[in-house]
Design a protein around this motif. Structure first.
Motif, PDB file in Angstrom:
ATOM      1  N   UNK A   1       0.845  -1.198   0.000  1.00  0.00           N
ATOM      2  CA  UNK A   1       0.000   0.000   0.000  1.00  0.00           C
ATOM      3  C   UNK A   1       0.883   1.252   0.000  1.00  0.00           C
ATOM      4  N   UNK A   2       0.826   2.006  -1.079  1.00  0.00           N
ATOM      5  CA  UNK A   2       1.618   3.237  -1.082  1.00  0.00           C
ATOM      6  C   UNK A   2       0.719   4.395  -1.493  1.00  0.00           C
ATOM      7  N   UNK A   3      -0.047   4.876  -0.502  1.00  0.00           N
ATOM      8  CA  UNK A   3      -0.941   5.995  -0.767  1.00  0.00           C
ATOM      9  C   UNK A   3      -0.306   7.241  -0.163  1.00  0.00           C
ATOM     10  N   UNK A   4       0.041   8.228  -1.003  1.00  0.00           N
ATOM     11  CA  UNK A   4       0.717   9.401  -0.436  1.00  0.00           C
ATOM     12  C   UNK A   4      -0.187  10.187   0.504  1.00  0.00           C
ATOM     13  N   UNK A   5       0.387  10.689   1.586  1.00  0.00           N
ATOM     14  CA  UNK A   5      -0.395  11.542   2.492  1.00  0.00           C
ATOM     15  C   UNK A   5       0.230  12.935   2.611  1.00  0.00           C
ATOM     16  N   UNK A   6       1.570  13.003   2.599  1.00  0.00           N
ATOM     17  CA  UNK A   6       2.217  14.324   2.590  1.00  0.00           C
ATOM     18  C   UNK A   6       2.921  14.464   1.243  1.00  0.00           C
ATOM     19  N   UNK A   7       2.655  15.568   0.555  1.00  0.00           N
ATOM     20  CA  UNK A   7       3.312  15.767  -0.736  1.00  0.00           C
ATOM     21  C   UNK A   7       3.973  17.134  -0.807  1.00  0.00           C
ATOM     22  N   UNK A   8       5.256  17.116  -1.042  1.00  0.00           N
ATOM     23  CA  UNK A   8       6.022  18.345  -1.246  1.00  0.00           C
ATOM     24  C   UNK A   8       6.220  18.478  -2.753  1.00  0.00           C
ATOM     25  N   UNK A   9       5.877  19.637  -3.249  1.00  0.00           N
ATOM     26  CA  UNK A   9       5.984  19.817  -4.689  1.00  0.00           C
ATOM     27  C   UNK A   9       6.798  21.074  -4.983  1.00  0.00           C
ATOM     28  N   UNK A  10       8.069  20.868  -5.287  1.00  0.00           N
ATOM     29  CA  UNK A  10       8.961  21.984  -5.628  1.00  0.00           C
ATOM     30  C   UNK A  10       8.995  23.039  -4.507  1.00  0.00           C
ATOM     31  N   UNK A  11       8.855  22.570  -3.287  1.00  0.00           N
ATOM     32  CA  UNK A  11       8.750  23.476  -2.134  1.00  0.00           C
ATOM     33  C   UNK A  11      10.080  24.205  -1.893  1.00  0.00           C
ATOM     34  N   UNK A  12       9.980  25.514  -1.775  1.00  0.00           N
ATOM     35  CA  UNK A  12      11.197  26.331  -1.649  1.00  0.00           C
ATOM     36  C   UNK A  12      10.986  27.427  -0.608  1.00  0.00           C
ATOM     37  N   UNK A  13      12.013  27.642   0.221  1.00  0.00           N
ATOM     38  CA  UNK A  13      11.970  28.767   1.145  1.00  0.00           C
ATOM     39  C   UNK A  13      13.318  29.481   1.076  1.00  0.00           C
ATOM     40  N   UNK A  14      13.249  30.772   0.821  1.00  0.00           N
ATOM     41  CA  UNK A  14      14.478  31.555   0.731  1.00  0.00           C
ATOM     42  C   UNK A  14      14.478  32.564   1.873  1.00  0.00           C
ATOM     43  N   UNK A  15      15.561  32.597   2.648  1.00  0.00           N
ATOM     44  CA  UNK A  15      15.758  33.622   3.684  1.00  0.00           C
ATOM     45  C   UNK A  15      16.981  34.427   3.279  1.00  0.00           C
ATOM     46  N   UNK A  16      16.867  35.705   3.222  1.00  0.00           N
ATOM     47  CA  UNK A  16      18.020  36.564   2.904  1.00  0.00           C
ATOM     48  C   UNK A  16      18.824  36.039   1.712  1.00  0.00           C
ATOM     49  N   UNK A  17      18.123  35.750   0.652  1.00  0.00           N
ATOM     50  CA  UNK A  17      18.726  35.262  -0.606  1.00  0.00           C
ATOM     51  C   UNK A  17      19.378  33.879  -0.499  1.00  0.00           C
ATOM     52  N   UNK A  18      19.248  33.237   0.675  1.00  0.00           N
ATOM     53  CA  UNK A  18      19.820  31.880   0.825  1.00  0.00           C
ATOM     54  C   UNK A  18      18.664  30.877   0.830  1.00  0.00           C
ATOM     55  N   UNK A  19      18.878  29.736   0.190  1.00  0.00           N
ATOM     56  CA  UNK A  19      17.855  28.696   0.211  1.00  0.00           C
ATOM     57  C   UNK A  19      17.887  27.954   1.543  1.00  0.00           C
TER      58      UNK A  19
ATOM     59  N   UNK B   1      12.126  21.259  -2.974  1.00  0.00           N
ATOM     60  CA  UNK B   1      11.905  19.916  -2.420  1.00  0.00           C
ATOM     61  C   UNK B   1      10.677  19.264  -3.044  1.00  0.00           C
ATOM     62  N   UNK B   2      10.865  18.109  -3.669  1.00  0.00           N
ATOM     63  CA  UNK B   2       9.742  17.313  -4.169  1.00  0.00           C
ATOM     64  C   UNK B   2       9.856  15.917  -3.573  1.00  0.00           C
ATOM     65  N   UNK B   3       8.793  15.504  -2.895  1.00  0.00           N
ATOM     66  CA  UNK B   3       8.854  14.236  -2.155  1.00  0.00           C
ATOM     67  C   UNK B   3       7.441  13.838  -1.747  1.00  0.00           C
ATOM     68  N   UNK B   4       7.163  12.533  -1.767  1.00  0.00           N
ATOM     69  CA  UNK B   4       5.874  12.028  -1.263  1.00  0.00           C
ATOM     70  C   UNK B   4       6.123  11.110  -0.088  1.00  0.00           C
ATOM     71  N   UNK B   5       5.335  11.295   0.955  1.00  0.00           N
ATOM     72  CA  UNK B   5       5.421  10.398   2.110  1.00  0.00           C
ATOM     73  C   UNK B   5       4.106   9.626   2.183  1.00  0.00           C
ATOM     74  N   UNK B   6       4.217   8.315   2.360  1.00  0.00           N
ATOM     75  CA  UNK B   6       3.027   7.467   2.262  1.00  0.00           C
ATOM     76  C   UNK B   6       2.332   7.265   3.599  1.00  0.00           C
ATOM     77  N   UNK B   7       1.046   6.950   3.489  1.00  0.00           N
ATOM     78  CA  UNK B   7       0.240   6.681   4.684  1.00  0.00           C
ATOM     79  C   UNK B   7       0.853   5.555   5.515  1.00  0.00           C
ATOM     80  N   UNK B   8       0.953   5.781   6.810  1.00  0.00           N
ATOM     81  CA  UNK B   8       1.450   4.735   7.713  1.00  0.00           C
ATOM     82  C   UNK B   8       2.962   4.628   7.765  1.00  0.00           C
ATOM     83  N   UNK B   9       3.635   5.438   6.960  1.00  0.00           N
ATOM     84  CA  UNK B   9       5.089   5.339   6.884  1.00  0.00           C
ATOM     85  C   UNK B   9       5.763   6.141   8.007  1.00  0.00           C
ATOM     86  N   UNK B  10       6.938   5.691   8.453  1.00  0.00           N
ATOM     87  CA  UNK B  10       7.757   6.515   9.354  1.00  0.00           C
ATOM     88  C   UNK B  10       8.905   7.034   8.506  1.00  0.00           C
TER      89      UNK B  10
END
Ligand SMILES: Nc1ncnc2c1ncn2[C@@H]1O[C@H](COP(=O)(O)OP(=O)(O)OP(=O)(O)O)[C@@H](O)[C@H]1O
Length: 318
Positions: free
Chosen positions: A1-19, A24-33
């Motif tokens: 069973x690999x049903x994604x529950x958390x999905x990051x899609x090209x997530x980006x945070x820049x502070x003071x011109x620094x990443x 970040x692109x990543x899927x975390x599945x239901x029930x997974x640690x």
């Protein structure tokens, strides 16, 4: 069973011109640690804060169960329990009273809340301390109460930021065991951040290695070994009493063996592309040497981590 529950899609945070978090692109599945692993400043906490809707991405999205954390933080909060690295409780209240207070904030029925609180206190091993004021709790007890606290509202996901900092080794073992049991029993997805390899290795189904905001590799420990050691993912340890043939030369000329390390005469470490244990044993027998022992060892997360950071330091200083 690999049903994604958390999905990051090209997530980006820049502070003071620094990443702080870099595409970040990543899927975390239901029930997974899932373990976010990386040194200080890697971007783990920033990723967690954006997942909780507490920090706004510069670009990209994160969703939990399909809900956009940035646009609907309150809806996300209903299904996610968050345990920060140092949990704050009302010191003058007991453990049980603190859990009841959380329940009242979440609009839970009092009777139902008390039953759940007592059940959770039992699960985290705090039944005997339930009527003790939390300023008398040790740090490990506070973390366990924190876990019970996030579970009060029956979350689908729990997010733990460095959950074991400042807890003694026995307490760490207990807390991690508890997190693993809860995740499996109640089908809860766990996202935890840590810079401690061994802790992550002990309980996570998959890990992601973060450095300077970038997710460099993901997978279970075996996948990571394959990704990072690709050419020589298998180590064979060999001990023998030499016959007439020069075994070292023979191994050097064997396809699939990339490196032959002589630990001392009659003891070798072979770095291989595949599990060549049987072929190696056969070569020893056929050479007339006497085989004393042969064993395969896997790379642990420690080697994976160090190999990764060593490689990175070299490429950065080059
Ligand atoms: N509010 C902020 N303002 C400016 N820079 C920030 C802010 N929060 C984090 N950063 C920077 O973003 C980067 C990532 O920090 P973050 O706290 O997410 O890392 P971390 O992996 O959680 O590390 P740690 O384990 O030390 O908390 C760091 O360079 C940090 O200095």
């Amino acid at each position: 069973m690999t049903e994604p529950i958390i999905q990051f899609n090209d997530l980006t945070k820049v502070y003071d011109k620094e990443y702080a978090v870099d595409h970040l692109s990543l899927s975390i599945n239901k029930g997974e640690i899932f373990g976010l692993l990386g040194p200080n400043g890697a971007g783990k906490s920033t990723t967690i804060l954006m997942t909780l809707g507490l920090s706004e991405p510069t670009s990209g999205t994160v969703t939990v169960n399909g809900i956009n954390s940035t646009n609907h933080p309150i809806d996300v909060k209903k299904i996610v329990g968050y345990l920060p690295d140092d949990v704050g409780f009302y010191h003058q209240m007991t453990g049980l009273e603190n859990l009841m207070y959380t329940a009242s904030l979440n609009g839970m029925d009092r009777k139902e809340a008390k039953e759940r609180a007592l059940h959770l206190l039992e699960l985290v091993g705090l039944t005997d301390a339930k009527d003790k004021r939390t300023d008398k709790y040790s740090r490990g007890m506070r973390q366990r109460l924190g876990l019970a606290d996030v579970l009060m509202k029956n979350p689908q996901v729990i997010i733990l930021d460095e959950p074991t900092i400042g807890i003694d080794p026995e307490g760490v073992r207990e807390l991690l065991g508890l997190i693993k049991d809860l995740s499996k029993k109640e089908q809860i997805t766990v996202l935890l951040s840590s810079h401690d390899l061994h802790q992550v290795q002990r309980i996570c189904d998959r890990v992601g290695i973060f450095v300077k905001g970038k997710l460099l590799a993901t997978g279970n420990i075996n996948d990571l070994a394959q990704q990072l050691f690709n050419e020589d993912a298998y180590l064979i340890n060999l001990e023998y009493i030499s016959g007439d043939t020069n075994l070292i030369e023979q191994f050097k000329n064997t396809a699939g063996i990339n490196e032959v390390e002589e630990i001392h005469p009659g003891k070798l470490k072979l770095h291989c592309e595949a599990d060549l244990t049987k072929q190696v044993a056969k070569i020893v027998f056929e050479s007339g040497a006497e085989l004393i022992q042969i064993s395969k060892s896997d790379y642990g997360l420690d080697e994976i981590y160090h190999r990764y950071f060593e490689g990175r330091d070299q490429s950065e200083t080059a």
